[in-house]
Design an enzyme around this catalytic site. Structure first.
Site, mmCIF file in Angstrom:
data_model
loop_
_atom_site.group_PDB
_atom_site.id
_atom_site.type_symbol
_atom_site.label_atom_id
_atom_site.label_comp_id
_atom_site.label_asym_id
_atom_site.label_seq_id
_atom_site.Cartn_x
_atom_site.Cartn_y
_atom_site.Cartn_z
ATOM 1 C CG ASP A 53 1.071 10.021 -9.980
ATOM 2 O OD1 ASP A 53 0.349 9.217 -9.787
ATOM 3 O OD2 ASP A 53 0.656 11.357 -9.688
ATOM 4 C CD GLU B 118 -3.206 -0.402 0.824
ATOM 5 O OE1 GLU B 118 -3.374 0.842 0.800
ATOM 6 O OE2 GLU B 118 -4.191 -1.169 0.200
HETATM 7 P P1 IMP Z 1 -2.281 7.098 -11.192
HETATM 8 O O1 IMP Z 1 -0.994 7.300 -11.979
HETATM 9 O O2 IMP Z 1 -2.545 5.593 -11.139
HETATM 10 O O3 IMP Z 1 -2.433 7.823 -9.961
HETATM 11 O O4 IMP Z 1 -3.789 7.570 -12.040
HETATM 12 C C1 IMP Z 1 -4.433 8.823 -11.990
HETATM 13 C C2 IMP Z 1 -5.516 8.810 -12.721
HETATM 14 O O5 IMP Z 1 -5.193 8.585 -14.242
HETATM 15 C C3 IMP Z 1 -6.187 7.573 -12.520
HETATM 16 O O6 IMP Z 1 -7.456 8.015 -12.771
HETATM 17 C C4 IMP Z 1 -6.029 6.669 -13.577
HETATM 18 O O7 IMP Z 1 -7.112 5.681 -14.102
HETATM 19 C C5 IMP Z 1 -5.773 7.548 -14.890
HETATM 20 N N1 IMP Z 1 -4.780 7.015 -15.751
HETATM 21 C C6 IMP Z 1 -3.435 7.035 -15.481
HETATM 22 N N2 IMP Z 1 -2.709 6.202 -16.564
HETATM 23 C C7 IMP Z 1 -3.698 6.193 -17.426
HETATM 24 C C8 IMP Z 1 -3.844 5.562 -18.776
HETATM 25 O O8 IMP Z 1 -2.800 5.186 -19.289
HETATM 26 N N3 IMP Z 1 -4.861 5.713 -19.548
HETATM 27 C C9 IMP Z 1 -5.982 6.121 -18.788
HETATM 28 N N4 IMP Z 1 -6.096 6.617 -17.596
HETATM 29 C C10 IMP Z 1 -5.001 6.658 -16.839
#
Ligand code: IMP
Length: 197
Positions: A76, A38
């Site tokens: 990120d 986590e």
């Molecule tokens: P994190 O990097 O996982 O914190 O993603 C932040 C937000 O962006 C989340 O809502 C993910 O679902 C979205 N996200 C991150 N990478 C992608 C991608 O490659 N395609 C679509 N959505 C993304």
């Protein structure tokens, strides 16, 4: 080199694996005692700070385990929409979980431009150092949700480097070659020592 990716998102692992295996690296999801660790995402920070924080947290968690000498990857990402002045950006995750994709489509005024970009910062812990790579994928926000593949905002994002389909209509192989994540990982891979080491 074997790279352990600290993420709970299996789609991210398969995209990373797709790209990095062609560059001579093996990617596995980081599991500590069989569990996905986590990691806390600091709020109201930019994606670079979040990526670095995540890789440092993951590194701290492997100290004292058999994975202590491993190369650790965290990243990120965010979606930045021009007509919304970069929103949702660092709040992409929260926004997806609250108003969702249809909420985003409603926020964009019908007459305004639909330009947007995905950005990723990938951070790798390697031999006591943190290396970062940046990837950007420019495109437009579609008018409708389309496609069942990928994750997150993929079904409303049409990359300029594609053929008019949303990322949600592309296989993970197709997406990984043009995506922000693929680009950030390629950059990080170039900073790592040659794969033969
Ligand atoms: P994190 O990097 O996982 O914190 O993603 C932040 C937000 O962006 C989340 O809502 C993910 O679902 C979205 N996200 C991150 N990478 C992608 C991608 O490659 N395609 C679509 N959505 C993304």
């Amino acid at each position: 080199m074997r790279i352990l990716f600290a993420t709970g998102n299996k789609h991210k692992v398969s995209e990373a694996s797709e790209i990095l295996s062609h560059l001579g690296h093996e990617v596995d999801q980081l599991l500590i005692h069989g569990q996905v660790p986590e990691l806390i995402e600091p709020q109201a920070e930019g994606i670079e700070e979040v990526a670095i924080s995540k890789v440092m947290q993951a590194r701290d968690l492997v100290i004292g385990t058999e994975l202590e000498d491993s190369i650790i990857l965290a990243e990120d990402s965010g979606l930045f929409i021009d007509s919304l002045r970069g929103f949702p950006g660092p709040f992409s995750s929260y926004v997806e979980g609250t108003i969702g994709l249809s909420g985003i489509l409603h926020l964009i005024p019908p007459e305004s431009g639909r330009e947007a970009e995905f950005r990723t910062i990938a951070a790798v812990y390697f031999e006591g150092e943190i290396l970062t790579g940046t990837g950007i994928c420019s495109g437009v926000i579609s008018r409708e949700i389309s496609g069942e593949m990928g994750f997150g905002y993929d079904p409303i994002f049409i990359p300029h480097d594609g053929d008019g389909r949303t990322c949600g209509e592309m296989s993970s192989t197709e997406k990984s070659y043009i995506s922000h994540r693929g680009r950030a990982l390629k950059e990080v891979s170039e900073l790592l020592n040659p794969p033969s080491k």
